[in-house]
Design a protein around this motif. Structure first.
Motif, PDB file in Angstrom:
ATOM      1  N   UNK A 151       0.822  -1.207   0.000  1.00  0.00           N
ATOM      2  CA  UNK A 151       0.000   0.000   0.000  1.00  0.00           C
ATOM      3  C   UNK A 151       0.858   1.259   0.000  1.00  0.00           C
ATOM      4  N   UNK A 152       1.974   1.235   0.703  1.00  0.00           N
ATOM      5  CA  UNK A 152       2.864   2.395   0.673  1.00  0.00           C
ATOM      6  C   UNK A 152       3.502   2.539  -0.707  1.00  0.00           C
ATOM      7  N   UNK A 200      10.355   2.063   2.865  1.00  0.00           N
ATOM      8  CA  UNK A 200      11.020   1.554   1.664  1.00  0.00           C
ATOM      9  C   UNK A 200      10.019   1.398   0.520  1.00  0.00           C
ATOM     10  N   UNK A 201       8.818   0.902   0.836  1.00  0.00           N
ATOM     11  CA  UNK A 201       7.788   0.735  -0.184  1.00  0.00           C
ATOM     12  C   UNK A 201       7.412   2.050  -0.844  1.00  0.00           C
ATOM     13  N   UNK A 202       7.245   3.097  -0.033  1.00  0.00           N
ATOM     14  CA  UNK A 202       6.893   4.406  -0.574  1.00  0.00           C
ATOM     15  C   UNK A 202       7.994   4.931  -1.480  1.00  0.00           C
ATOM     16  N   UNK A 203       9.243   4.779  -1.032  1.00  0.00           N
ATOM     17  CA  UNK A 203      10.375   5.257  -1.832  1.00  0.00           C
ATOM     18  C   UNK A 203      10.469   4.505  -3.162  1.00  0.00           C
ATOM     19  N   UNK A 204      10.305   3.189  -3.116  1.00  0.00           N
ATOM     20  CA  UNK A 204      10.369   2.391  -4.343  1.00  0.00           C
ATOM     21  C   UNK A 204       9.203   2.724  -5.277  1.00  0.00           C
ATOM     22  N   UNK A 234      10.090   5.962  -7.019  1.00  0.00           N
ATOM     23  CA  UNK A 234      11.105   5.740  -8.053  1.00  0.00           C
ATOM     24  C   UNK A 234      10.503   5.063  -9.276  1.00  0.00           C
ATOM     25  N   UNK A 235       9.640   4.078  -9.042  1.00  0.00           N
ATOM     26  CA  UNK A 235       8.996   3.377 -10.153  1.00  0.00           C
ATOM     27  C   UNK A 235       8.122   4.336 -10.954  1.00  0.00           C
ATOM     28  N   UNK A 236       7.395   5.205 -10.256  1.00  0.00           N
ATOM     29  CA  UNK A 236       6.530   6.168 -10.945  1.00  0.00           C
ATOM     30  C   UNK A 236       7.349   7.122 -11.797  1.00  0.00           C
TER      31      UNK A 236
END
Length: 261
Positions: free
Chosen positions: A27-28, A214-218, A221-223
């Motif tokens: 979700x993040x 970490x999920x939010x940061x990844x 970056x993916x976006x």
């Protein structure tokens, strides 16, 4: 009491996906992806939280840009109204003994679908052409999807061990830093039952906050990668897939638990 045996691996996978760690991470990741996508494509609109929009509205006001100021200010009532409606939906689902997590994830998936459709239909090349009149409806549809996720984290009681925001990382980073200090202080102090307990508690909290950050940061970056490569809204299909998968897992796990007689 008779327990219905598990006949395949689907319930195991569903239970894993909606577990505290994996669900928080995914979700993040979704929030990071959606917020970053919207910020890039909509030239500074935040969809996952209202703080940034208020700050940017103030900046636009000082610059005497009335249209941009109004666009950003309208994100606040949109956010508040969506959270209120999501809370009512959660209350209704709870009264019907439905999977609250699944219902709210479904609502978020629908909102993300609308966000995707509105964006692709109104302004397929917004990166290349500033169109202020389209930013408002597209931005509102994005804010609705992330407001649902904000409310979802509060309303999905029993899914997460404790409330951890998946859309705003300021508080999470603050708590992680405090826990890190607590953990190191306990480890460096004279060993005792109290310091061991303090270190264990800090380590447990860090194990839940780190995946979210970490999920939010990844996701961000993916976006940035997919949006800049595609220069379109179609990359939003990735967070839509993640949320839909989580909703499916939530329903499967709810049905599995309901089958226990």
């Amino acid at each position: 009491m008779t327990v219905v045996p598990r006949s395949n691996n689907i319930p195991n996978l569903s239970a894993f996906l909606i577990g505290d760690g994996p669900a928080g991470f995914l979700l993040s990741w979704v929030a990071g992806f959606v917020d970053t996508s919207a910020f890039i494509i909509l030239f500074g609109i935040f969809t996952a939280h209202v703080t940034g929009n208020i700050a940017l509205a103030g900046s636009s006001f000082v610059s005497e840009d009335a249209e941009t100021t109004m666009t950003r200010l309208l994100m606040l009532p949109t956010f508040v109204l969506t959270v209120a409606l999501t809370s009512l939906l959660a209350k209704y689902a709870r009264s019907k003994q439905w999977s609250v997590f699944g219902v709210l994830l479904t609502a978020e998936a629908i909102a993300l679908s609308i966000f995707l459709v509105v964006g692709t239909q109104l302004s397929p090349a917004l990166l290349l052409d500033v169109q202020e009149e389209y930013i408002l409806p597209i931005g509102i549809s994005g804010v609705v999807s992330m407001a649902i996720q904000n409310a979802l984290m509060k309303e999905s009681k029993g899914v997460f061990k404790s409330y951890i925001p998946t859309t705003v990382m300021t508080g999470n980073t603050t708590q992680l830093t405090i826990d890190l200090v607590q953990y190191l202080s306990a480890k460096l102090a004279t060993a005792s039952e109290a310091t061991k307990l303090e270190a264990a508690e800090a380590l447990e909290r860090m194990s839940r906050f780190i995946p979210v950050i970490v999920g939010f940061a990844l996701g961000g970056l993916a976006a940035a990668f997919f949006v800049l490569v595609s220069e379109s809204w179609w990359s939003l299909i990735f967070p839509l897939f993640v949320v839909s998968s989580l909703a499916t897992a939530a329903y499967i796990e709810h049905d599995r638990k309901s089958s226990i007689v």
